[in-house]
Design an enzyme around this catalytic site. Sequence first.
Site, PDB file in Angstrom:
ATOM      1  N   GLY A   1       0.794  -1.220   0.000  1.00 26.83           N
ATOM      2  CA  GLY A   1       0.000   0.000   0.000  1.00 26.83           C
ATOM      3  C   GLY A   1       0.827   1.271   0.000  1.00 26.83           C
ATOM      4  O   GLY A   1       1.790   1.417  -0.756  1.00 26.83           O
TER       5      GLY A   1
ATOM      6  N   TYR B   1     -16.303   5.533   9.996  1.00 26.68           N
ATOM      7  CA  TYR B   1     -14.862   5.813   9.901  1.00 26.68           C
ATOM      8  C   TYR B   1     -14.442   7.024  10.736  1.00 26.68           C
ATOM      9  O   TYR B   1     -13.970   6.881  11.857  1.00 26.68           O
ATOM     10  CB  TYR B   1     -14.429   5.957   8.430  1.00 26.68           C
ATOM     11  CG  TYR B   1     -12.934   5.865   8.300  1.00 26.68           C
ATOM     12  CD1 TYR B   1     -12.285   4.648   8.122  1.00 26.68           C
ATOM     13  CD2 TYR B   1     -12.135   6.999   8.439  1.00 26.68           C
ATOM     14  CE1 TYR B   1     -10.895   4.566   8.084  1.00 26.68           C
ATOM     15  CE2 TYR B   1     -10.752   6.924   8.396  1.00 26.68           C
ATOM     16  CZ  TYR B   1     -10.142   5.714   8.214  1.00 26.68           C
ATOM     17  OH  TYR B   1      -8.766   5.630   8.184  1.00 26.68           O
TER      18      TYR B   1
ATOM     19  N   LEU C   1      -8.101   4.023  -1.266  1.00 26.16           N
ATOM     20  CA  LEU C   1      -7.598   3.107  -2.285  1.00 26.16           C
ATOM     21  C   LEU C   1      -7.792   1.668  -1.851  1.00 26.16           C
ATOM     22  O   LEU C   1      -7.988   1.382  -0.673  1.00 26.16           O
ATOM     23  CB  LEU C   1      -6.109   3.352  -2.498  1.00 26.16           C
ATOM     24  CG  LEU C   1      -5.790   4.554  -3.370  1.00 26.16           C
ATOM     25  CD1 LEU C   1      -4.302   4.775  -3.429  1.00 26.16           C
ATOM     26  CD2 LEU C   1      -6.324   4.352  -4.784  1.00 26.16           C
TER      27      LEU C   1
HETATM   28  P1  NAD Z   1      -1.508  -1.956   4.078  1.00 26.32           P
HETATM   29  O1  NAD Z   1      -2.307  -2.975   4.774  1.00 26.32           O
HETATM   30  O2  NAD Z   1      -1.406  -1.985   2.602  1.00 26.32           O
HETATM   31  O3  NAD Z   1      -0.002  -1.970   4.691  1.00 26.32           O
HETATM   32  C1  NAD Z   1       0.211  -1.989   6.070  1.00 26.32           C
HETATM   33  C2  NAD Z   1       1.683  -2.164   6.373  1.00 26.32           C
HETATM   34  O4  NAD Z   1       1.847  -2.245   7.789  1.00 26.32           O
HETATM   35  C3  NAD Z   1       2.298  -3.450   5.800  1.00 26.32           C
HETATM   36  O5  NAD Z   1       3.613  -3.173   5.360  1.00 26.32           O
HETATM   37  C4  NAD Z   1       2.361  -4.376   7.022  1.00 26.32           C
HETATM   38  O6  NAD Z   1       3.370  -5.363   6.955  1.00 26.32           O
HETATM   39  C5  NAD Z   1       2.698  -3.351   8.082  1.00 26.32           C
HETATM   40  N1  NAD Z   1       2.416  -3.804   9.446  1.00 26.32           N
HETATM   41  C6  NAD Z   1       1.221  -4.124  10.013  1.00 26.32           C
HETATM   42  N2  NAD Z   1       1.414  -4.454  11.314  1.00 26.32           N
HETATM   43  C7  NAD Z   1       2.732  -4.345  11.571  1.00 26.32           C
HETATM   44  C8  NAD Z   1       3.560  -4.541  12.707  1.00 26.32           C
HETATM   45  N3  NAD Z   1       3.044  -4.903  13.886  1.00 26.32           N
HETATM   46  N4  NAD Z   1       4.896  -4.358  12.575  1.00 26.32           N
HETATM   47  C9  NAD Z   1       5.450  -3.982  11.401  1.00 26.32           C
HETATM   48  N5  NAD Z   1       4.720  -3.765  10.297  1.00 26.32           N
HETATM   49  C10 NAD Z   1       3.389  -3.941  10.372  1.00 26.32           C
HETATM   50  O7  NAD Z   1      -2.051  -0.540   4.602  1.00 26.32           O
HETATM   51  P2  NAD Z   1      -2.376   0.834   3.849  1.00 26.32           P
HETATM   52  O8  NAD Z   1      -3.772   0.791   3.374  1.00 26.32           O
HETATM   53  O9  NAD Z   1      -1.284   1.214   2.927  1.00 26.32           O
HETATM   54  O10 NAD Z   1      -2.374   1.821   5.112  1.00 26.32           O
HETATM   55  C11 NAD Z   1      -1.200   2.474   5.562  1.00 26.32           C
HETATM   56  C12 NAD Z   1      -1.613   3.772   6.249  1.00 26.32           C
HETATM   57  O11 NAD Z   1      -2.281   4.600   5.296  1.00 26.32           O
HETATM   58  C13 NAD Z   1      -2.600   3.544   7.407  1.00 26.32           C
HETATM   59  O12 NAD Z   1      -2.309   4.441   8.438  1.00 26.32           O
HETATM   60  C14 NAD Z   1      -3.945   3.876   6.765  1.00 26.32           C
HETATM   61  O13 NAD Z   1      -4.894   4.314   7.694  1.00 26.32           O
HETATM   62  C15 NAD Z   1      -3.517   5.013   5.832  1.00 26.32           C
HETATM   63  N6  NAD Z   1      -4.480   5.281   4.722  1.00 26.32           N
HETATM   64  C16 NAD Z   1      -4.972   4.264   3.950  1.00 26.32           C
HETATM   65  C17 NAD Z   1      -5.894   4.544   2.948  1.00 26.32           C
HETATM   66  C18 NAD Z   1      -6.465   3.456   2.082  1.00 26.32           C
HETATM   67  O14 NAD Z   1      -7.456   3.699   1.389  1.00 26.32           O
HETATM   68  N7  NAD Z   1      -5.896   2.275   2.074  1.00 26.32           N
HETATM   69  C19 NAD Z   1      -6.284   5.875   2.698  1.00 26.32           C
HETATM   70  C20 NAD Z   1      -5.731   6.891   3.459  1.00 26.32           C
HETATM   71  C21 NAD Z   1      -4.814   6.580   4.481  1.00 26.32           C
END
Ligand code: NAD
Length: 392
Positions: free
Chosen positions: A59, A248, A286
């Site tokens: 992500g 949310y 996303l």
């Molecule tokens: P994702 O699930 O694609 O990736 C999460 C990452 O966190 C991975 O690399 C995973 O290995 C790592 N992770 C989880 N637990 C862990 C731990 N205990 N130790 C080490 N690594 C760990 O997530 P994403 O959707 O890219 O979200 C990332 C951030 O972006 C979050 O804060 C989310 O709220 C924010 N965000 C996401 C979106 C969306 O639509 N996906 C939109 C805006 C903001």
Amino acid sequence: MEIKPMIRNNICLNAHPEGCALNVKKQIEYTKKNLKIDAQQNAAKLAPKLALVVGCSNGYGLASRICAGFGYGSVTVGLSFENEPSEKRSGTPGFYNNAVFDLEAEKEGLVSISLNGDAYSDEMKTKTIDAVRQAAAKAGIPAKIDLFIYSLASPARTDPKTGVLYKSVIKPIGTAFSGKTLNMMDGTFSTAKAEPATEEEIFNTVKVMGGEDWELWMDSLDSEGLFSANTCTLAYTYIGPELSWDIYKNGTIGKAKEDLERACCDINKKFSGKIRGAWVSVNKALVTRSSAVIPIIPFYISCLFKVMKEMGLHEGCIEQIVRLYRDRLYLMDVPVDSENRIRIDDWEMREDVQKAVTERMKIVTPENVFEETDIAGFKNDFLEVHGFLNSV
Ligand code: NAD
């Protein structure tokens, strides 16, 4: 060996290594074309030479690491928590993504180290600090982190001081939630219901997804002298349209994100004059491994993608982060909103886009869902995140 996706309730249980590799390479190619130091004077002065990305394997974290490495030529240290493959099960997508990232970085002469373990633990903080020093020494540069991305999405956290395990929940606060949700695999609708969170659940979710651990990371890195006046640190959040707020923004996750903003403010106060700054960036909705399980979001995203593609405004993680670095973070003065947040959700939240999405959501029925929404795009992106592309 043929590998087929195993999906239950919008959760994919396996991954395809070759597809994950293609996905990472595609993002690298996009970055190389669209993010260059020489394209911007300011980037030349500020661009990171050493980036640390916590949550680097998928992500937004993965895109952030790719942009630092392949856009700005930065040494990258990445930490994530992924499962290795075993005889019975494939690894998680992030496991393969990290391996490909390191391989491609090596081909380009970029130093990279990927670590696997629990970012919330003291042990991994120490190991990461060692890796930062090791990577800097290998590249022959000072061990100063100029970019620290905190991009975790996790269901649970063990507090390193007390050993207590906290679990996060996605629940409304105050009143029960009931909303339309979409099964991306077959286009069927159902009603997702969630009872209001208890005080304990709210507290636990803030413990997991709030800003406390980001602050602990900052303290650990600072106590080892790893910051410079150029250091920027970023964490990501989502706000989205009002129709999702009950579950949310005004729910448990929203409370945790409020705490992330509180932490950002405290980090800026604490490190004032010592680092360039800390920001929370509001990113676009996303399809990642985390977002598909939030009620109403798959339906909203399917309509949003349809509208944004029609308007020529659609972006994925990599396009978002290229724009975040190029047009926000690495400008001399970082543009922010009234709450000091970076807004890269600006296109999603544009009035015309939101109006069209709201209209679209009203007319969608089970009969026309494949024509009126981009459920196909949602499904495609979801499968792609797990390495199941059309071509593999
Ligand atoms: P994702 O699930 O694609 O990736 C999460 C990452 O966190 C991975 O690399 C995973 O290995 C790592 N992770 C989880 N637990 C862990 C731990 N205990 N130790 C080490 N690594 C760990 O997530 P994403 O959707 O890219 O979200 C990332 C951030 O972006 C979050 O804060 C989310 O709220 C924010 N965000 C996401 C979106 C969306 O639509 N996906 C939109 C805006 C903001």
